[in-house]
Design an enzyme around this catalytic site. Structure first.
Site, PDB file in Angstrom:
ATOM      1  N   ASN A 251      32.348 -26.132  14.194  1.00 32.74           N
ATOM      2  CA  ASN A 251      30.975 -26.320  15.136  1.00 32.74           C
ATOM      3  C   ASN A 251      31.479 -26.121  16.566  1.00 32.74           C
ATOM      4  OD1 ASN A 251      29.231 -26.430  13.136  1.00 32.74           O
ATOM      5  ND2 ASN A 251      28.692 -28.555  13.411  1.00 32.74           N
ATOM      6  N   ALA A 295      23.315 -14.383  24.254  1.00 34.07           N
ATOM      7  CA  ALA A 295      23.016 -15.180  25.789  1.00 34.07           C
ATOM      8  C   ALA A 295      21.640 -15.760  25.323  1.00 34.07           C
ATOM      9  CB  ALA A 295      23.216 -14.379  26.941  1.00 34.07           C
ATOM     10  N   GLY A 296      21.483 -16.919  26.148  1.00 32.55           N
ATOM     11  CA  GLY A 296      20.251 -17.514  26.208  1.00 32.55           C
ATOM     12  C   GLY A 296      20.062 -18.820  26.969  1.00 32.55           C
ATOM     13  N   CYS A 303      23.475 -30.916  15.277  1.00 35.64           N
ATOM     14  CA  CYS A 303      24.905 -30.798  14.898  1.00 35.64           C
ATOM     15  C   CYS A 303      25.495 -30.451  16.180  1.00 35.64           C
ATOM     16  CB  CYS A 303      24.917 -29.713  14.072  1.00 35.64           C
ATOM     17  SG  CYS A 303      24.256 -30.201  12.264  1.00 35.64           S
TER      18      CYS A 303
HETATM   19  N1  LIG Z   1      20.886 -30.365   9.746  1.00 38.00           N
HETATM   20  C1  LIG Z   1      22.192 -29.573   9.648  1.00 38.00           C
HETATM   21  O1  LIG Z   1      21.839 -28.372   9.837  1.00 38.00           O
HETATM   22  C2  LIG Z   1      23.409 -30.070   9.216  1.00 38.00           C
HETATM   23  C3  LIG Z   1      24.508 -28.978   8.735  1.00 38.00           C
HETATM   24  C4  LIG Z   1      25.739 -29.492   8.609  1.00 38.00           C
HETATM   25  C5  LIG Z   1      25.967 -30.883   8.490  1.00 38.00           C
HETATM   26  N2  LIG Z   1      24.898 -31.807   8.735  1.00 38.00           N
HETATM   27  C6  LIG Z   1      25.439 -33.260   8.733  1.00 38.00           C
HETATM   28  O2  LIG Z   1      24.603 -33.641   7.500  1.00 38.00           O
HETATM   29  C7  LIG Z   1      24.260 -34.990   8.039  1.00 38.00           C
HETATM   30  C8  LIG Z   1      22.808 -35.320   7.574  1.00 38.00           C
HETATM   31  O3  LIG Z   1      22.187 -34.369   8.424  1.00 38.00           O
HETATM   32  P1  LIG Z   1      20.582 -34.079   8.327  1.00 38.00           P
HETATM   33  O4  LIG Z   1      20.370 -32.923   9.480  1.00 38.00           O
HETATM   34  O5  LIG Z   1      20.272 -33.857   7.053  1.00 38.00           O
HETATM   35  O6  LIG Z   1      20.135 -35.769   8.484  1.00 38.00           O
HETATM   36  P2  LIG Z   1      18.307 -36.081   8.448  1.00 38.00           P
HETATM   37  O7  LIG Z   1      18.427 -37.044   9.722  1.00 38.00           O
HETATM   38  O8  LIG Z   1      17.590 -34.875   8.574  1.00 38.00           O
HETATM   39  O9  LIG Z   1      18.619 -36.826   7.218  1.00 38.00           O
HETATM   40  C9  LIG Z   1      18.968 -38.176   6.760  1.00 38.00           C
HETATM   41  C10 LIG Z   1      18.422 -38.741   5.961  1.00 38.00           C
HETATM   42  O10 LIG Z   1      19.123 -39.926   5.701  1.00 38.00           O
HETATM   43  C11 LIG Z   1      18.340 -40.936   5.268  1.00 38.00           C
HETATM   44  N3  LIG Z   1      19.070 -42.469   5.303  1.00 38.00           N
HETATM   45  C12 LIG Z   1      19.620 -42.917   6.135  1.00 38.00           C
HETATM   46  N4  LIG Z   1      20.394 -44.123   5.827  1.00 38.00           N
HETATM   47  C13 LIG Z   1      20.223 -44.186   4.389  1.00 38.00           C
HETATM   48  C14 LIG Z   1      20.603 -44.778   3.377  1.00 38.00           C
HETATM   49  N5  LIG Z   1      21.366 -46.016   3.416  1.00 38.00           N
HETATM   50  N6  LIG Z   1      20.454 -44.587   2.047  1.00 38.00           N
HETATM   51  C15 LIG Z   1      19.465 -43.372   1.959  1.00 38.00           C
HETATM   52  N7  LIG Z   1      19.154 -42.720   2.835  1.00 38.00           N
HETATM   53  C16 LIG Z   1      19.294 -42.941   4.014  1.00 38.00           C
HETATM   54  C17 LIG Z   1      17.421 -40.766   6.506  1.00 38.00           C
HETATM   55  O11 LIG Z   1      16.075 -41.800   6.138  1.00 38.00           O
HETATM   56  C18 LIG Z   1      17.239 -39.553   6.464  1.00 38.00           C
HETATM   57  O12 LIG Z   1      16.046 -39.031   5.778  1.00 38.00           O
HETATM   58  C19 LIG Z   1      24.729 -35.211   9.256  1.00 38.00           C
HETATM   59  O13 LIG Z   1      25.978 -35.783   9.189  1.00 38.00           O
HETATM   60  C20 LIG Z   1      24.933 -33.929   9.790  1.00 38.00           C
HETATM   61  O14 LIG Z   1      25.795 -33.848  11.014  1.00 38.00           O
HETATM   62  C21 LIG Z   1      23.758 -31.237   9.192  1.00 38.00           C
END
Ligand SMILES: NC(=O)c1ccc[n+]([C@@H]2O[C@H](COP(=O)([O-])OP(=O)(O)OC[C@H]3O[C@@H](n4cnc5c(N)ncnc54)[C@H](O)[C@@H]3O)[C@@H](O)[C@H]2O)c1
Length: 474
Positions: A251, A295-296, A303
């Protein structure tokens, strides 16, 4: 997609996995990553339970309604049959689990460090109820700082000790690289899968979980077809610490690449070059590559900003300076304000002007507005006394709910937004903005000014309609 076809696909895929190869998988956290991963693994034939503490999310998913906007997801959700279950009760789902995937959020703290409270809460719950005789493999899919695999192990051990149990179990790191807007594509057809594990059992279980993807033995869903040029993904096996660092390095590198081209956009503008031409000219060099050289207004989303801050924080703890990454963050912050500077240059007086914003999501094909450049730009415009009209084809509702106090005018279309505006600023390159009725738009505006924050328009074409056009680095 026709429902029957999907169900046929599901059945076809399930037959590909023999009974002994199917795993019982719990996905904890049903957001962008958890929901995509859960539905994809269910489609591939595993028995999947998706858990979330947010009962409103579970309720909607049980009714087949997607809680996020992600192309192809709702098709899989509607036709999931009984393959993927949704629940808010982790404890009850834990018996018979082969793998527990942690995919909860890992937001930034104010000092840049990562808030691991959601991850630790899951670890605690798992430790309090897992079967010590048949422990599941615990997998960190959330993006987590160095040492979190060990931390999760320690928390689970504490809970087991509290129950008077001593048990051996594995915690692996399996970072996720999907892109929002192409999440299912990236899950079914990844470039590589990274597994950080200290023991063969965890590695083998994850290999089994991903076998249909690693070997591409499944029938592709109609809405996520396999690209013709796709070749089998590599399985990169590492230590948990390397896997954790791989995610941050990936990232940070991509964020740096965007900041690099944005920095060169500034000099391109000064010397009269076109940054789109420059990006093409350097990107075709295979050592550089064309991706992430647009560019933008800069990077945003859930993330890059938090992960860049997190790795800078970790580096600081080790007394190690990541100068390139710090600079990438700086460049990015300044880049957003380029839109304001351009409005000042063209309009001269921003106070009292009406500015139309096209695009609120941090990128197209998602409803995610987390750390979107639009937020800072709109805040600044409001602060400066401008009237702000906005339109986004998908993210509008989320923006309105997140910032209910903001006095902005929500519009139903780009044409509606432009009416009586002194300037229009494009902040997200949604497909529908490629082909707008510019003549009609120009006639309805008070001043024909376009700030193209995504360099998506053909500036010569646009100028033909009498617009003053300003892109980034053009
Ligand atoms: N969004 C992306 O594009 C992406 C890509 C790669 C990695 N990630 C990583 O993946 C992880 C999740 O990202 P996301 O975008 O899916 O997050 P998000 O916020 O969309 O979803 C997280 C979910 O976890 C739930 N949650 C929180 N505590 C909980 C618990 N104790 N038990 C059950 N559910 C619980 C929340 O209610 C929420 O629905 C993060 O660490 C993020 O950095 C995200």
């Amino acid at each position: 997609m026709v429902a029957k076809e999907v169900i046929k696909n599901f059945e076809g895929v399930c037959k590909n996995l023999k009974a002994q190869e199917k795993l019982n998988i719990i996905i904890v956290g049903t957001g962008y990553v958890g929901l995509t991963t859960g539905l994809a693994l269910g489609y591939l034939g595993h028995k999947v339970t998706c858990v979330d503490t947010d009962t409103a999310i579970i309720d909607k998913l049980e009714r087949g309604i997607s809680t996020i906007y992600e192309p192809g997801l709702e098709d899989l959700l509607k036709d999931k049959g009984n393959i993927v279950q949704f629940t808010d009760r982790l404890l009850e789902s834990l018996s018979n689990a082969d793998i527990v995937v942690i995919a909860v959020g890992t937001p930034s703290k104010s000092n840049g460090d990562t808030d691991l409270s959601f991850v630790e809460a899951v670890a605690r719950e798992v430790g309090s109820a897992m079967d010590p005789d048949q422990p599941p493999v615990i997998v960190n899919k959330s993006t987590v700082p160095i040492g979190t695999a060990r931390r999760v192990e320690a928390v689970i051990k504490e809970e087991l000790e509290r129950r008077g149990i001593s048990s051996t179990f594995s915690v692996a790191s399996n970072p996720e690289f999907l892109r929002e807007g192409a999440a299912l594509h990236d899950t079914f057809y990844p470039d590589r899968i990274v597994v950080g594990a200290n023991d063969m059992h965890a590695l083998n279980m994850l290999r089994q979980m991903y076998a249909p993807i690693l070997e591409q033995t499944f029938t592709p869903p109609q809405s996520v077809l396999r690209p013709e040029s796709y070749s089998l993904p590599a399985l990169v096996t590492t230590s948990p610490t390397s896997a954790e660092l791989i995610k941050y390095s990936a990232n940070a590198f991509l964020a740096m690449k965007i900041s690099f081209i944005n920095e060169f956009a500034t000099i391109a503008e000064k010397v009269g070059a076109d940054i789109n031409e420059v990006a093409k000219g350097i990107g075709l060099d295979k050592r550089i590559g064309t991706g992430f050289l647009k560019a933008g207004v800069g990077w945003g989303g859930s993330c890059f900003p938090k992960d860049v801050r997190s790795i800078l924080f970790t580096a600081g703890q080790y007394n190690c300076e990541l100068q390139l990454i710090s600079a990438a963050l700086d460049v990015n912050q300044k880049q957003r304000m380029k839109i304001i500077e351009k409005l000042q240059q063209t309009l001269k007086v921003v106070r009292g002007s009406t500015i139309g914003i096209l695009g609120l999501a941090f990128k197209p094909n998602t409803d995610d507005i987390r750390e979107s450049p639009a937020i800072d730009i709109i805040n600044e415009l409001l602060e400066m006394g401008a009237r702000v009209k906005v339109y986004d084809p998908v993210a509008q509702q989320k923006y309105r709910e997140t910032y209910p106090e903001q006095k902005i005018v929500y519009c139903d279309s780009a044409v509606d937004t432009a009416r009586e505006c002194d300037a229009l600023a494009i902040l997200t390159d949604w497909d529908e903005f490629w082909q707008l009725p510019w003549k009609e738009i120009g006639q309805s505006m008070d001043q024909k000014i376009i700030i193209d924050g995504r360099n998506m328009l053909n500036c010569e074409e646009i100028k033909k309609y009498g617009f003053t056009y300003s892109g980034i680095g053009r």
